[in-house]
Design a protein around this motif. Structure first.
Motif, short mmCIF file in Angstrom:
data_model
loop_
_atom_site.label_atom_id
_atom_site.label_comp_id
_atom_site.label_asym_id
_atom_site.label_seq_id
_atom_site.Cartn_x
_atom_site.Cartn_y
_atom_site.Cartn_z
N VAL A 28 58.33 12.59 36.41
CA VAL A 28 57.24 12.58 35.43
C VAL A 28 56.99 11.17 34.92
N ALA A 29 58.06 10.41 34.70
CA ALA A 29 57.91 9.03 34.24
C ALA A 29 57.09 8.22 35.26
N LYS A 30 57.32 8.47 36.55
CA LYS A 30 56.53 7.79 37.59
C LYS A 30 55.07 8.20 37.53
N LEU A 31 54.82 9.51 37.29
CA LEU A 31 53.45 10.00 37.19
C LEU A 31 52.68 9.37 36.04
N LEU A 32 53.42 9.08 34.97
CA LEU A 32 52.76 8.59 33.75
C LEU A 32 52.44 7.10 33.79
N ARG A 33 52.86 6.42 34.84
CA ARG A 33 52.53 5.00 34.97
C ARG A 33 51.16 4.85 35.60
N GLY A 34 50.38 3.98 35.02
CA GLY A 34 49.09 3.64 35.61
C GLY A 34 48.04 4.72 35.47
N ILE A 35 47.11 4.71 36.40
CA ILE A 35 45.92 5.56 36.34
C ILE A 35 46.24 7.03 36.63
N ASP A 36 47.33 7.31 37.33
CA ASP A 36 47.70 8.69 37.64
C ASP A 36 47.99 9.52 36.40
N ARG A 37 48.24 8.84 35.30
CA ARG A 37 48.51 9.51 34.03
C ARG A 37 47.38 10.49 33.69
N TYR A 38 46.14 10.15 34.04
CA TYR A 38 44.98 10.97 33.68
C TYR A 38 44.40 11.73 34.87
N ASN A 39 45.19 11.90 35.91
CA ASN A 39 44.77 12.65 37.09
C ASN A 39 45.02 14.14 36.82
N PRO A 40 43.95 14.96 36.77
CA PRO A 40 44.14 16.38 36.48
C PRO A 40 44.96 17.13 37.53
N GLU A 41 45.09 16.54 38.71
CA GLU A 41 45.92 17.18 39.74
C GLU A 41 47.40 17.18 39.35
N ASN A 42 47.78 16.30 38.43
CA ASN A 42 49.18 16.24 37.98
C ASN A 42 49.47 17.19 36.81
N LEU A 43 48.45 17.87 36.35
CA LEU A 43 48.60 18.73 35.18
C LEU A 43 49.62 19.85 35.40
N ALA A 44 49.62 20.46 36.56
CA ALA A 44 50.56 21.55 36.84
C ALA A 44 52.00 21.05 36.74
N THR A 45 52.27 19.88 37.28
CA THR A 45 53.62 19.30 37.20
C THR A 45 54.00 19.02 35.75
N LEU A 46 53.06 18.46 34.99
CA LEU A 46 53.33 18.14 33.59
C LEU A 46 53.54 19.41 32.76
#
Length: 199
Positions: A12-30
């Motif tokens: 999750v910490a990797k996901l939150l770096r940079g522009i991917d933080r606001y990628n809705p495709e990551n919402l399920a993981t979060l």
């Protein structure tokens, strides 16, 4: 299980770096990460705020259950301002939904130190904290402020505000009594005379 949680935290910490933080495709993981925090009695404010921000950008993806878990986890971190920060990221229409409205009410009771009302209301709404491991213990740590209030004479007014008693106002003078016998004063006089060269 702790190692899998730590692995999830790192991902999750990797996901939150940079522009991917606001990628809705990551919402399920979060969202899964929020549920894991609730089960494992862990807390990650940054990840939880990212979920709420994604809900702001993508209102169609809003999940009441996940938002409730985020708010309850923020309550476990009182007296820090996490709860207020999370609350401000939820739009007014969602704040009126039943479980969120109840959690906001509980948060208000805690923040204004109405602890008896908080516990009574929580008892009536036990289903709110189902699945939130360690919730009551974390809140008890916060409510121990009440013990300090009685111990140090802090007061609460009608509006629920707590006034911290000024310790300087309660300073009590202490008389110091020293017993000096005649022989010790004689020795001091001799030493003083020797020191100043009179002997």
């Amino acid at each position: 299980m702790a190692s899998s949680f730590e692995q999830m935290r790192a991902n999750v910490a990797k996901l939150l770096r940079g522009i991917d933080r606001y990628n809705p495709e990551n919402l399920a993981t979060l969202e899964r990460y929020v549920e894991t925090q609730a089960k494992e009695n862990a807390y990650d404010l940054e990840a939880n705020l990212a979920v709420l921000k994604l809900y702001q950008f993508n209102p169609a993806y809003f999940q009441t259950t996940v938002t409730s878990q985020i708010l309850l986890k923020a309550l476990t971190n009182l007296p820090h301002t996490d709860f207020t920060l999370c609350k401000c990221m939820i739009d007014q229409t969602h704040q009126e939904e039943r479980p969120i409205r109840q959690i906001l009410y509980l948060g208000n009771l805690l923040e204004t130190c109405h602890f008896q009302s908080f516990w009574a209301s929580l008892e009536e709404n036990r289903e709110l904290i189902d699945g939130i491991t360690g919730f009551e213990d974390s809140v008890r740590k916060y409510t121990q402020v009440k013990v300090w209030m009685s111990k140090y004479g802090w007061t609460e007014n009608e509006d629920g505000q707590i006034f911290i008693f000024n310790q300087e106002e309660s300073i009590k003078p202490k008389n110091i009594v020293e017993k000096i016998d005649f022989e010790s004063t004689q020795t001091c006089n001799i030493m003083a005379a020797f020191h100043f060269g009179k002997m």
